[in-house]
Design a protein around this motif. Structure first.
Motif, PDB file in Angstrom:
ATOM      1  N   LEU A   1       0.858  -1.175   0.000  1.00 32.41           N
ATOM      2  CA  LEU A   1       0.000   0.000   0.000  1.00 32.41           C
ATOM      3  C   LEU A   1       0.898   1.230   0.000  1.00 32.41           C
ATOM      4  O   LEU A   1       1.644   1.465   0.951  1.00 32.41           O
ATOM      5  N   HIS A   2       0.834   1.980  -1.083  1.00 35.30           N
ATOM      6  CA  HIS A   2       1.685   3.160  -1.240  1.00 35.30           C
ATOM      7  C   HIS A   2       0.949   4.411  -0.779  1.00 35.30           C
ATOM      8  O   HIS A   2      -0.276   4.474  -0.793  1.00 35.30           O
ATOM      9  N   THR A   3       1.715   5.424  -0.397  1.00 38.71           N
ATOM     10  CA  THR A   3       1.168   6.728  -0.071  1.00 38.71           C
ATOM     11  C   THR A   3       1.599   7.741  -1.121  1.00 38.71           C
ATOM     12  O   THR A   3       2.668   7.599  -1.736  1.00 38.71           O
ATOM     13  N   TRP A   4       0.783   8.749  -1.317  1.00 40.98           N
ATOM     14  CA  TRP A   4       1.126   9.789  -2.288  1.00 40.98           C
ATOM     15  C   TRP A   4       2.413  10.492  -1.914  1.00 40.98           C
ATOM     16  O   TRP A   4       3.118  11.012  -2.784  1.00 40.98           O
ATOM     17  N   LEU A   5       2.765  10.495  -0.627  1.00 48.74           N
ATOM     18  CA  LEU A   5       3.973  11.193  -0.189  1.00 48.74           C
ATOM     19  C   LEU A   5       5.236  10.602  -0.812  1.00 48.74           C
ATOM     20  O   LEU A   5       6.202  11.334  -1.070  1.00 48.74           O
ATOM     21  N   CYS A   6       5.257   9.298  -1.030  1.00 49.42           N
ATOM     22  CA  CYS A   6       6.477   8.674  -1.543  1.00 49.42           C
ATOM     23  C   CYS A   6       6.473   8.556  -3.061  1.00 49.42           C
ATOM     24  O   CYS A   6       7.277   7.830  -3.632  1.00 49.42           O
ATOM     25  N   ASN A   7       5.573   9.258  -3.707  1.00 46.89           N
ATOM     26  CA  ASN A   7       5.517   9.239  -5.166  1.00 46.89           C
ATOM     27  C   ASN A   7       5.895  10.583  -5.784  1.00 46.89           C
ATOM     28  O   ASN A   7       5.507  10.898  -6.897  1.00 46.89           O
ATOM     29  N   GLY A   8       6.637  11.385  -5.026  1.00 42.29           N
ATOM     30  CA  GLY A   8       7.116  12.658  -5.544  1.00 42.29           C
ATOM     31  C   GLY A   8       6.021  13.685  -5.741  1.00 42.29           C
ATOM     32  O   GLY A   8       6.193  14.630  -6.513  1.00 42.29           O
ATOM     33  N   LEU A   9       4.900  13.529  -5.027  1.00 38.15           N
ATOM     34  CA  LEU A   9       3.757  14.412  -5.243  1.00 38.15           C
ATOM     35  C   LEU A   9       3.584  15.476  -4.164  1.00 38.15           C
ATOM     36  O   LEU A   9       2.805  16.406  -4.345  1.00 38.15           O
ATOM     37  N   TYR A  10       4.315  15.347  -3.075  1.00 38.00           N
ATOM     38  CA  TYR A  10       4.076  16.238  -1.943  1.00 38.00           C
ATOM     39  C   TYR A  10       4.338  17.705  -2.287  1.00 38.00           C
ATOM     40  O   TYR A  10       3.466  18.564  -2.093  1.00 38.00           O
ATOM     41  N   GLU A  11       5.514  18.007  -2.793  1.00 39.45           N
ATOM     42  CA  GLU A  11       5.846  19.405  -3.085  1.00 39.45           C
ATOM     43  C   GLU A  11       4.948  19.974  -4.177  1.00 39.45           C
ATOM     44  O   GLU A  11       4.501  21.122  -4.102  1.00 39.45           O
ATOM     45  N   GLU A  12       4.650  19.158  -5.198  1.00 38.77           N
ATOM     46  CA  GLU A  12       3.773  19.636  -6.267  1.00 38.77           C
ATOM     47  C   GLU A  12       2.357  19.834  -5.762  1.00 38.77           C
ATOM     48  O   GLU A  12       1.652  20.760  -6.193  1.00 38.77           O
ATOM     49  N   GLY A  13       1.916  18.960  -4.863  1.00 36.71           N
ATOM     50  CA  GLY A  13       0.587  19.117  -4.303  1.00 36.71           C
ATOM     51  C   GLY A  13       0.458  20.407  -3.514  1.00 36.71           C
ATOM     52  O   GLY A  13      -0.560  21.098  -3.595  1.00 36.71           O
ATOM     53  N   ARG A  14       1.473  20.727  -2.748  1.00 35.44           N
ATOM     54  CA  ARG A  14       1.459  21.994  -2.003  1.00 35.44           C
ATOM     55  C   ARG A  14       1.398  23.182  -2.957  1.00 35.44           C
ATOM     56  O   ARG A  14       0.671  24.150  -2.707  1.00 35.44           O
ATOM     57  N   LEU A  15       2.154  23.090  -4.048  1.00 33.03           N
ATOM     58  CA  LEU A  15       2.243  24.207  -4.987  1.00 33.03           C
ATOM     59  C   LEU A  15       0.978  24.359  -5.814  1.00 33.03           C
ATOM     60  O   LEU A  15       0.438  25.470  -5.954  1.00 33.03           O
ATOM     61  N   HIS A  16       0.480  23.269  -6.381  1.00 34.46           N
ATOM     62  CA  HIS A  16      -0.612  23.348  -7.343  1.00 34.46           C
ATOM     63  C   HIS A  16      -1.998  23.221  -6.719  1.00 34.46           C
ATOM     64  O   HIS A  16      -2.972  23.755  -7.273  1.00 34.46           O
ATOM     65  N   LEU A  17      -2.101  22.526  -5.594  1.00 33.47           N
ATOM     66  CA  LEU A  17      -3.406  22.328  -4.966  1.00 33.47           C
ATOM     67  C   LEU A  17      -3.592  23.162  -3.712  1.00 33.47           C
ATOM     68  O   LEU A  17      -4.703  23.290  -3.205  1.00 33.47           O
ATOM     69  N   GLY A  18      -2.508  23.691  -3.182  1.00 32.22           N
ATOM     70  CA  GLY A  18      -2.605  24.472  -1.956  1.00 32.22           C
ATOM     71  C   GLY A  18      -2.903  23.637  -0.735  1.00 32.22           C
ATOM     72  O   GLY A  18      -3.451  24.145   0.249  1.00 32.22           O
ATOM     73  N   VAL A  19      -2.554  22.360  -0.775  1.00 28.81           N
ATOM     74  CA  VAL A  19      -2.782  21.488   0.379  1.00 28.81           C
ATOM     75  C   VAL A  19      -1.474  21.290   1.130  1.00 28.81           C
ATOM     76  O   VAL A  19      -0.395  21.415   0.563  1.00 28.81           O
ATOM     77  N   ASP A  20      -1.576  20.983   2.399  1.00 30.40           N
ATOM     78  CA  ASP A  20      -0.386  20.680   3.190  1.00 30.40           C
ATOM     79  C   ASP A  20      -0.755  19.668   4.256  1.00 30.40           C
ATOM     80  O   ASP A  20      -1.930  19.453   4.553  1.00 30.40           O
ATOM     81  N   THR A  21       0.260  19.069   4.825  1.00 35.41           N
ATOM     82  CA  THR A  21       0.048  18.046   5.843  1.00 35.41           C
ATOM     83  C   THR A  21       0.344  18.597   7.228  1.00 35.41           C
ATOM     84  O   THR A  21       1.010  19.621   7.380  1.00 35.41           O
ATOM     85  N   ASP A  22      -0.125  17.875   8.244  1.00 31.98           N
ATOM     86  CA  ASP A  22       0.092  18.290   9.619  1.00 31.98           C
ATOM     87  C   ASP A  22       1.354  17.650  10.180  1.00 31.98           C
ATOM     88  O   ASP A  22       2.169  17.101   9.444  1.00 31.98           O
TER      89      ASP A  22
END
Length: 237
Positions: free
Chosen positions: A150-171
């Protein structure tokens, strides 16, 4: 002797009630894991990462190990020497997002009796009503199943792009704050062609604060009492 679970009489707290939540939440299963410290470029920096994935944290007895009940998970840990930080977790998945998860499991042909029984078996949905009490929702994450992992989006190189393009962040746990943020990330990840070939889906992570009984020392336990008021799954619709 299989241990029973001591968790008091509180209900699962914090599941969102202020968002559109069609259908119901289904229990995928229980697992035992140790929160992980992350200090890696491109990932959220946290001292206590929590995840249902097999990628970024240590799970016990081993990666990919799911249990049908809390009692089974705790019994499997009895012979082990677990770190004191080890905790019991449960993964809940919105029913309308279960289809892709199950399809990926069946396409992989891997042995997942717990996940399939809870998500696609004759009693799918019933197990969620038996989730042990006193757990609390940590947050949401986005996951995808790939041939036994079971993979997480965090380990697929999506975290920084998600913050930039979607405006989402993690706690501080590396988790998204609500279902809507998880839905946005899942839809965005599914529309891309540069991630692992999985169906990304949102999931809510539940944690129990009680330290896990293991070979480090015995703990006397009792069975949790059944809910005495409106069940938590009725409060999230």
């Amino acid at each position: 002797m299989t241990p029973q679970v001591r968790y008091g009489a509180g209900m699962i707290e914090g599941l969102p009630s202020d968002v559109d939540m069609p259908g119901e939440m289904l229990l995928a299963g229980y697992f035992v894991a140790v929160p992980e410290r992350l200090a890696v470029s491109g990932l959220p920096r946290t001292q206590r990462l929590a995840s249902a994935s097999d990628c970024l944290i240590d799970r016990f007895p081993n990666d990919g190990c799911w249990f049908g009940t809390a009692q089974e998970a705790l019994a499997a840990c009895l012979p082990l020497q677990l770190p004191v930080e080890a905790r019991l977790y449960a993964l809940l998945v919105p029913s309308e997002h279960v289809g892709g998860f199950v399809a990926d499991i069946r396409a992989a042909g891997t042995d997942e009796p717990v996940l399939l029984a809870h998500l696609d078996g004759p009693g799918a949905g019933e197990a969620a009503r038996e989730v042990a009490e006193d757990g609390h929702k940590l947050g949401w994450e986005v996951l995808g199943y790939d041939y036994g992992l079971l993979h997480t989006w965090l380990c697929n190189g999506l975290y920084e792009e998600g913050r930039l393009h979607l405006g989402v962040d993690t706690d501080e746990r590396g988790l998204l704050p609500d279902r809507q943020a998880a839905l946005r990330v899942a839809a965005w990840a599914n529309a891309r062609g540069d991630t692992k070939p999985v169906t990304w889906f949102p999931g809510a992570l539940i944690e129990w604060d009680t330290p896990i009984e293991s070979g480090l020392g015995p703990v006397t336990t009792v069975t949790p009492a059944p809910p005495a008021r409106q069940p938590w799954w009725g409060r999230i619709l």
